[in-house]
Design a protein around this motif. Structure first.
Motif, PDB file in Angstrom:
ATOM      1  N   GLN A  70       0.751  -1.325  -0.214  1.00 37.69           N
ATOM      2  CA  GLN A  70      -0.031  -0.019  -0.094  1.00 37.69           C
ATOM      3  C   GLN A  70       0.767   1.111   0.163  1.00 37.69           C
ATOM      4  O   GLN A  70       1.718   1.347   1.019  1.00 37.69           O
ATOM      5  CB  GLN A  70      -0.896  -0.012   1.093  1.00 37.69           C
ATOM      6  N   PRO A  71       0.593   2.110  -0.965  1.00 34.10           N
ATOM      7  CA  PRO A  71       1.419   3.648  -0.769  1.00 34.10           C
ATOM      8  C   PRO A  71       0.855   4.369   0.233  1.00 34.10           C
ATOM      9  O   PRO A  71       0.048   4.100   1.147  1.00 34.10           O
ATOM     10  CB  PRO A  71       0.972   4.046  -2.135  1.00 34.10           C
ATOM     11  N   ILE A  72       1.810   5.237   0.918  1.00 28.63           N
ATOM     12  CA  ILE A  72       1.399   6.045   1.886  1.00 28.63           C
ATOM     13  C   ILE A  72       0.309   6.935   1.169  1.00 28.63           C
ATOM     14  O   ILE A  72       0.564   7.799   0.342  1.00 28.63           O
ATOM     15  CB  ILE A  72       2.597   6.837   2.393  1.00 28.63           C
ATOM     16  N   ARG A  73      -0.628   7.105   1.947  1.00 28.27           N
ATOM     17  CA  ARG A  73      -1.785   8.110   1.399  1.00 28.27           C
ATOM     18  C   ARG A  73      -1.665   9.426   2.090  1.00 28.27           C
ATOM     19  O   ARG A  73      -1.198   9.576   3.441  1.00 28.27           O
ATOM     20  CB  ARG A  73      -3.403   7.437   1.859  1.00 28.27           C
ATOM     21  N   ILE A  74      -1.783  10.397   1.156  1.00 28.00           N
ATOM     22  CA  ILE A  74      -1.479  11.908   1.477  1.00 28.00           C
ATOM     23  C   ILE A  74      -2.727  12.764   1.399  1.00 28.00           C
ATOM     24  O   ILE A  74      -3.051  12.619   0.002  1.00 28.00           O
ATOM     25  CB  ILE A  74      -0.222  12.408   0.856  1.00 28.00           C
TER      26      ILE A  74
ATOM     27  N   SER B  41      -6.226   1.946   7.881  1.00 29.63           N
ATOM     28  CA  SER B  41      -5.749   0.638   7.386  1.00 29.63           C
ATOM     29  C   SER B  41      -4.629   0.710   6.828  1.00 29.63           C
ATOM     30  O   SER B  41      -3.835  -0.156   6.609  1.00 29.63           O
ATOM     31  CB  SER B  41      -6.812   0.164   6.272  1.00 29.63           C
ATOM     32  N   CYS B  42      -3.800   1.772   6.563  1.00 28.67           N
ATOM     33  CA  CYS B  42      -2.510   2.118   6.250  1.00 28.67           C
ATOM     34  C   CYS B  42      -2.047   3.499   6.502  1.00 28.67           C
ATOM     35  O   CYS B  42      -2.990   4.339   6.997  1.00 28.67           O
ATOM     36  CB  CYS B  42      -2.288   1.949   4.551  1.00 28.67           C
ATOM     37  N   MET B  43      -0.764   4.004   6.679  1.00 29.07           N
ATOM     38  CA  MET B  43      -0.210   5.059   7.028  1.00 29.07           C
ATOM     39  C   MET B  43      -0.699   6.318   6.087  1.00 29.07           C
ATOM     40  O   MET B  43      -0.777   6.229   4.682  1.00 29.07           O
ATOM     41  CB  MET B  43       1.505   4.939   6.741  1.00 29.07           C
ATOM     42  N   THR B  44      -1.215   7.142   6.684  1.00 34.90           N
ATOM     43  CA  THR B  44      -1.814   8.444   5.853  1.00 34.90           C
ATOM     44  C   THR B  44      -1.128   9.641   6.840  1.00 34.90           C
ATOM     45  O   THR B  44      -1.218   9.832   7.904  1.00 34.90           O
ATOM     46  CB  THR B  44      -3.378   8.303   6.352  1.00 34.90           C
ATOM     47  N   TYR B  45      -0.730  10.489   5.767  1.00 38.18           N
ATOM     48  CA  TYR B  45      -0.213  11.716   6.100  1.00 38.18           C
ATOM     49  C   TYR B  45      -1.249  12.898   5.783  1.00 38.18           C
ATOM     50  O   TYR B  45      -1.733  12.766   4.850  1.00 38.18           O
ATOM     51  CB  TYR B  45       1.198  12.354   5.456  1.00 38.18           C
ATOM     52  N   VAL B  46      -1.721  13.720   6.843  1.00 44.10           N
ATOM     53  CA  VAL B  46      -2.519  14.831   6.468  1.00 44.10           C
ATOM     54  C   VAL B  46      -1.732  16.316   6.502  1.00 44.10           C
ATOM     55  O   VAL B  46      -1.247  16.287   7.509  1.00 44.10           O
ATOM     56  CB  VAL B  46      -3.896  15.013   7.547  1.00 44.10           C
TER      57      VAL B  46
ATOM     58  N   ILE C 160      -2.353   7.696  11.497  1.00 42.56           N
ATOM     59  CA  ILE C 160      -2.509   9.074  11.110  1.00 42.56           C
ATOM     60  C   ILE C 160      -1.541  10.100  11.537  1.00 42.56           C
ATOM     61  O   ILE C 160      -1.153  10.069  12.751  1.00 42.56           O
ATOM     62  CB  ILE C 160      -3.946   9.609  11.418  1.00 42.56           C
ATOM     63  N   GLU C 161      -0.704  10.596  10.409  1.00 42.20           N
ATOM     64  CA  GLU C 161       0.179  11.522  11.042  1.00 42.20           C
ATOM     65  C   GLU C 161      -0.130  13.260  10.417  1.00 42.20           C
ATOM     66  O   GLU C 161      -0.380  13.203   9.097  1.00 42.20           O
ATOM     67  CB  GLU C 161       1.771  11.115  10.715  1.00 42.20           C
TER      68      GLU C 161
END
Length: 283
Positions: free
Chosen positions: A147-151, A169-174, A187-188
């Motif tokens: 899974q790609p990092i979601r941004i 469900s997977c790493m997400t940057y906001v 969530i970061e």
């Protein structure tokens, strides 16, 4: 293709293994621009009596490792722009709100290709409007793969915590103007510079992602978001899917991308049923 490393990172030094195994000749496409290497691997091999040649097929080597070179030399991720459009050049119908579903342009077969693409890159980015209107997952679902990092670019944190991007469900940057104090698993929140009119400073955004170690980035989203990257000349490849059986007459126009520009090269073309994908790179 790349200069053997001489430092301990994720793996032990390649140069040490070459010396240990007594390999007498080493041919390298490219010198490694990473500061911990940057010629030191070549020097170490030569000091041990290894005959080292480098520069052979230099351009081919740079293309093979283009994400790596962009990341270390330009201090930003390698940027892919990607959109799908109808035969008459629209990326979506005109919609009032999120209750109206987006126009389906990709086919099941082309979606498989797009998810293979997702699985091969570090991260995938959308803006606030796309997140609000489409509620995307931005995950790899049609193929097996990482899974790609979601941004999510969300200056004012308008996107609901119930959105799919917040499913953890997977790493997400906001990316936001000001980080909140609350924290959630996977969530970061990352701060970024925005202009007075609310537009993101793309240089600041890419620097933030570079500092997080993101080597490649797929940009998805609406026309204006893609256009901002094109106008700022902050892109490396563009992949345009066209559905030639779909004509809508009006809607949201595709980004303005001048394929006849001498600095733009079409390097690949793929046909998938009624759809085709054109691949462009900067040159």
């Amino acid at each position: 293709s790349l200069e053997p490393c001489c430092h301990y990172g994720k793996t032990p030094p390649c140069a040490d293994l070459i010396i240990e195994k007594g390999i007498p000749n080493v041919v390298i496409c490219n010198r490694d621009p990473f500061p911990a290497v940057d010629g030191k691997g070549i020097e170490k091999l030569q000091a041990a009596g290894v005959n080292v040649s480098y520069g052979l097929l230099n351009e081919q080597g740079r293309w093979l490792n283009r994400r790596f070179f962009t990341y270390h030399e330009s201090k930003r991720p390698y940027v892919f722009l990607k959109w799908a459009m109808t035969h008459d050049g629209y990326i979506d119908r005109l919609r009032k709100d999120a209750s109206e579903s987006p126009l389906r342009i990709s086919t099941n077969e082309s979606l498989i290709e797009m998810h293979k693409f997702r699985a091969g890159e570090s991260a995938i980015l959308v803006g606030t409007n796309t997140a609000l209107m489409d509620n995307p997952s931005l995950t790899v679902r049609y193929v097996q793969g990482k899974q790609p990092i979601r941004i999510l670019l969300d200056r004012e944190l308008k996107v609901s915590q119930n959105a799919k991007l917040y499913d953890r469900s997977c790493m997400t940057y906001v990316i936001t103007k000001q980080k909140p104090t609350n924290t959630y698993p996977n969530i970061e929140y990352l701060e970024c510079e925005f202009f007075g009119d609310g537009r993101v400073n793309l240089d600041s955004l890419l620097t933030v992602l570079y500092e997080k170690g993101i080597e490649s980035l797929i940009v998805e989203g609406g026309r204006l978001f893609h256009q901002s990257f094109i106008d700022a000349n902050l892109w490396d490849e563009v992949r345009i899917e066209c559905n030639h059986s779909l004509v809508v007459g009006n809607g949201v126009k595709a980004p303005s991308f001048h394929t006849e520009n001498p600095n733009v090269q079409k390097y690949h073309y793929q046909v998938i049923g009624d759809n085709d994908i054109s691949f462009y790179r900067r040159c």
